[in-house]
Design a protein around this motif. Structure first.
Motif, PDB file in Angstrom:
ATOM      1  N   GLU A   1       4.745  53.928  83.977  1.00 14.29           N
ATOM      2  CA  GLU A   1       4.435  53.578  82.776  1.00 14.29           C
ATOM      3  C   GLU A   1       5.426  53.637  81.759  1.00 14.29           C
ATOM      4  O   GLU A   1       5.329  52.807  81.072  1.00 14.29           O
ATOM      5  CB  GLU A   1       3.155  54.306  82.510  1.00 14.29           C
ATOM      6  N   LYS A   2       6.171  54.743  81.648  1.00 13.81           N
ATOM      7  CA  LYS A   2       7.327  54.706  80.446  1.00 13.81           C
ATOM      8  C   LYS A   2       8.350  53.669  80.943  1.00 13.81           C
ATOM      9  O   LYS A   2       8.829  53.033  79.964  1.00 13.81           O
ATOM     10  CB  LYS A   2       7.729  56.311  80.773  1.00 13.81           C
ATOM     11  N   ASP A   3       8.768  53.549  82.128  1.00 10.25           N
ATOM     12  CA  ASP A   3       9.728  52.518  82.448  1.00 10.25           C
ATOM     13  C   ASP A   3       9.173  51.110  82.248  1.00 10.25           C
ATOM     14  O   ASP A   3       9.974  50.297  81.447  1.00 10.25           O
ATOM     15  CB  ASP A   3      10.042  52.376  83.833  1.00 10.25           C
ATOM     16  N   PHE A   4       7.876  51.073  82.173  1.00 12.74           N
ATOM     17  CA  PHE A   4       7.390  49.504  81.854  1.00 12.74           C
ATOM     18  C   PHE A   4       7.285  49.385  80.454  1.00 12.74           C
ATOM     19  O   PHE A   4       8.017  48.250  79.896  1.00 12.74           O
ATOM     20  CB  PHE A   4       5.999  49.561  82.587  1.00 12.74           C
ATOM     21  N   TRP A   5       6.975  50.324  79.664  1.00 10.99           N
ATOM     22  CA  TRP A   5       6.897  49.996  78.226  1.00 10.99           C
ATOM     23  C   TRP A   5       8.285  50.122  77.716  1.00 10.99           C
ATOM     24  O   TRP A   5       8.585  49.229  76.880  1.00 10.99           O
ATOM     25  CB  TRP A   5       6.166  51.078  77.719  1.00 10.99           C
ATOM     26  N   LYS A   6       9.175  50.576  78.181  1.00  9.69           N
ATOM     27  CA  LYS A   6      10.784  50.348  78.010  1.00  9.69           C
ATOM     28  C   LYS A   6      11.246  49.196  78.278  1.00  9.69           C
ATOM     29  O   LYS A   6      11.858  48.739  77.303  1.00  9.69           O
ATOM     30  CB  LYS A   6      11.564  51.532  78.709  1.00  9.69           C
ATOM     31  N   ILE A   7      11.002  48.615  79.274  1.00  8.25           N
ATOM     32  CA  ILE A   7      11.421  47.109  79.567  1.00  8.25           C
ATOM     33  C   ILE A   7      10.549  46.092  78.516  1.00  8.25           C
ATOM     34  O   ILE A   7      11.367  45.397  77.880  1.00  8.25           O
ATOM     35  CB  ILE A   7      10.922  46.752  80.808  1.00  8.25           C
ATOM     36  N   VAL A   8       9.345  46.492  78.177  1.00  3.32           N
ATOM     37  CA  VAL A   8       8.707  45.619  77.350  1.00  3.32           C
ATOM     38  C   VAL A   8       9.422  45.701  76.043  1.00  3.32           C
ATOM     39  O   VAL A   8       9.586  44.722  75.030  1.00  3.32           O
ATOM     40  CB  VAL A   8       7.045  45.930  77.200  1.00  3.32           C
ATOM     41  N   ASP A   9       9.808  46.873  75.493  1.00  3.54           N
ATOM     42  CA  ASP A   9      10.101  47.079  74.135  1.00  3.54           C
ATOM     43  C   ASP A   9      11.759  46.597  74.186  1.00  3.54           C
ATOM     44  O   ASP A   9      12.121  45.960  73.045  1.00  3.54           O
ATOM     45  CB  ASP A   9      10.337  48.619  73.812  1.00  3.54           C
ATOM     46  N   GLU A  10      12.531  46.406  75.135  1.00  4.07           N
ATOM     47  CA  GLU A  10      13.954  45.910  75.358  1.00  4.07           C
ATOM     48  C   GLU A  10      13.710  44.384  75.090  1.00  4.07           C
ATOM     49  O   GLU A  10      14.607  43.719  74.328  1.00  4.07           O
ATOM     50  CB  GLU A  10      14.415  46.410  76.463  1.00  4.07           C
ATOM     51  N   GLU A  11      12.773  43.925  75.926  1.00  3.58           N
ATOM     52  CA  GLU A  11      12.387  42.407  75.733  1.00  3.58           C
ATOM     53  C   GLU A  11      11.957  42.052  74.287  1.00  3.58           C
ATOM     54  O   GLU A  11      12.542  40.844  73.758  1.00  3.58           O
ATOM     55  CB  GLU A  11      11.350  42.134  76.675  1.00  3.58           C
TER      56      GLU A  11
END
Length: 601
Positions: free
Chosen positions: A554-564
């Motif tokens: 979940e942490k990696d997923f939200w990190k990718i979303v924030d970068e996008e």
């Protein structure tokens, strides 16, 4: 016995009435003889010939001899014991043997019989007339590819389209099919005034052999394996009813609605008993009810499917499928609406003792559940988009599974003759034949039976050559399989047993490794917490969160979303700056243009 039948015919069908009158002879035609042809014939005198100008009719009848058949049975017991000797009592038989051996003629009889037996044995040793000289030779031909063909199609004669939900084969040969028809769609707008189900003769697809008229639409139906004239049906309103084909189409017995299920009775199974009158039913109301046809007013026994073993009906799981093996009469399995598979034992004194192991099952309802006919500790389940094969030794995970299908699966069953084959039906109208010895990633044979969803299938026993499939529009299709799909090879059973054992060991090893990793992770986390008791709590919490794979994902997923999001913001800012710069250049050009014109003037 003479059989007579009188044929009657109306007078008008004979034609116009003939009335004869007397009159003089009249010559109608006179044809003189041809002298050329007369030389080729020999004249006879006298000549008599009868001539009629109408067609001749004849009537014949015969009484054939009636062929009468009868069944005779012989009660065979051990040996030729006298009437006063019970062969089941060892004391009586031993005393009779000793008495017979002491008789004078016993020795002479044994010697004379021994000579005859010795002569026969010598003849058999010289020439074995039953010897097969070519059993080890394999034919030098290529085995044909598996195939299947449609034998018959049985269509619901009523105009209202209803789904064929369940199929049951006649217990004594593949002569009849019992099919239950019911519309289980949620809030369907169809007219349910017609609720009949049918028994079909496999040789006559044009007309049902018998109409079954229940009190409510039948969701399931089963032939009694001990009494082929008796059937049990589970109704849409939760009741169960008994049909007897010798007594007509209506139900001869039915349960009281206040003592029945509160939801549709999805499955009914006959139990192995001496009387052959016991069965049990399952429903999504969370109850398993045992019944006896001698007294259907109330169930003999009730089980609430509460896996917490507290007996609470509000926590019970809804039952969708049942599995019962007659060789293990006290055990049965239940496939639930929530995807769990519950192993139960009827010997328990209460509900907590009756509910045994709980398998994780599927993500959706378990539509089919069946033990392997040859390896009872392994069973098959069908749900969501996969077929899973389980072992009773492994409770946490299955040992084999198929690749997820594009279309949802609706039913499945093992082949009664081949150990490695099972069948599945799908929502796209396809019947799949899987051979796990041949390949596991895709079915060996896929048959497009109909263009509508298939809801059920049932394989004929014991030959396993015919497969009946029921569709959403009430069409039942009978499919015949090729020989290589229903005839088992010499070493197939041993190979399948070895495969199941190997996959069970592999699952046990993986489970042991996972348990060891979890224990090690728990011990390391506990040791770090003890040594660093004064460390900041936030740091320890972050380490524990990193250890959890779900939180890490979940942490990696939200990190990718924030970068996008940041990338999109930067692109939008650059686009705004570029647009502003272009607008500024345009303004400067416009201001410079009048100044240039004035200078020119």
């Amino acid at each position: 016995m003479d059989i007579q039948h009188v044929y009657t015919k109306k007078r008008s069908e004979f034609g116009r009435q003939v009335i004869f009158t007397d009159r003089a002879v009249e010559s109608i035609a006179d044809i003189p003889p041809n002298p050329d042809l007369s030389r080729e014939y020999i004249s006879r005198n006298p000549v008599e010939l009868a001539i009629q100008n109408v067609r001749e009719f004849s009537e014949h009848w015969v009484n054939t001899v009636r062929f009468e058949t009868e069944n005779r049975g012989i009660n065979h017991v051990e040996g030729g014991w006298p009437k006063d000797i019970n062969p089941l009592e060892p004391d009586q038989t031993s005393r009779f043997r000793k008495k017979t051996e002491k008789e004078d003629g016993f020795t002479r009889s044994m010697l004379s019989l021994g000579n005859l037996v010795e002569h026969t044995i010598k003849q058999n040793n010289i020439v074995d007339i039953y010897e097969n000289y070519f059993q080890n030779l394999e034919p030098d031909v290529v085995e044909e590819a598996p195939y299947a063909k449609t034998v018959n199609i049985y269509r619901d004669p009523h105009k209202t389209r209803r789904a064929a939900n369940h199929i049951s084969w006649y217990a004594d040969g593949a002569r009849k099919l019992a099919v239950s028809y019911c519309n289980l769609e949620f809030q369907s707008g169809t007219n349910d005034s017609f609720i009949d189900s049918y028994i079909w003769d496999t040789e006559n697809p044009t007309k049902p052999d018998l109409h079954l008229k229940p009190i409510s639409p039948l969701v399931c139906i089963e032939f009694n394996p001990k009494d082929t004239h008796q059937l049990v049906g589970g109704c849409y309103n939760g009741q169960v009813c008994i049909f007897d084909t010798r007594k007509g189409s209506t139900a001869v017995e039915q349960s009281l609605i206040e003592n029945s299920h509160r939801d549709p009775a999805y499955k009914t199974v006959w139990l192995q008993s001496k009387s052959g009158t016991e069965f049990f039913s399952a429903s999504t109301d969370g109850k398993i009810l045992w019944w006896d046809t001698k007294k259907l007013s109330e169930p003999v026994e009730t089980l609430i499917l509460d896996i917490e073993k507290k007996g609470r009906l509000e926590n019970a799981l809804g039952a969708m499928s049942l599995e019962y093996e007659s060789t293990i009469p006290t055990k049965f399995m239940v496939g639930t609406e929530q995807g769990r598979i519950i192993s139960c034992n009827r010997k328990g004194k209460n509900d907590a003792e009756k509910i045994g192991n709980v398998f994780p099952g599927h993500w959706g309802p378990v539509y089919a559940l069946q033990r392997h006919p040859n390896f009872l500790k392994n069973f098959l389940s069908v749900g969501d988009w996969t077929v899973r094969i389980w072992s009773e030794e492994m409770r946490d995970d299955c040992i084999m599974w198929t690749k997820p299908s594009v279309h949802a699966l609706t039913d499945g069953q093992w082949s009664p003759t081949r150990s490695s084959i099972f069948f599945t039906t799908k929502m796209d109208g396809t019947l799949d034949v899987w051979d796990i010895l041949f390949k596991q990633n895709e079915p060996t044979l896929s048959i497009q039976v109909v263009d509508e969803p298939l809801h059920c299938l049932r394989v004929e026993e014991p030959h396993g050559r015919l497969v009946a499939c029921g569709s959403q529009n009430g069409t039942v299709t009978l499919v015949e399989l090729s020989d290589n799909l229903c005839v088992q090879g010499k070493s197939e059973k041993a190979l399948v047993n070895g495969m199941f054992d190997r996959e069970t060991r592999r699952a046990k090893i993986l489970e042991a490794r996972g348990r060891a990793r979890r224990d090690a992770r728990g011990k390391s986390a506990h040791g770090e917490k003890t040594e660093k008791a004064t460390t900041d709590g936030a740091t320890l919490e972050s380490e524990l969160k990193e250890a959890d794979p779900i939180e890490k994902a979940e942490k990696d997923f939200w990190k990718i979303v924030d970068e996008e999001k940041r990338k999109r913001d930067r692109k939008a800012a650059l686009a705004g700056e570029k647009a502003a710069a272009e607008a500024g250049e345009t303004t400067q050009a416009e201001e410079a243009a009048p100044a240039t014109a004035e200078t020119t003037e």
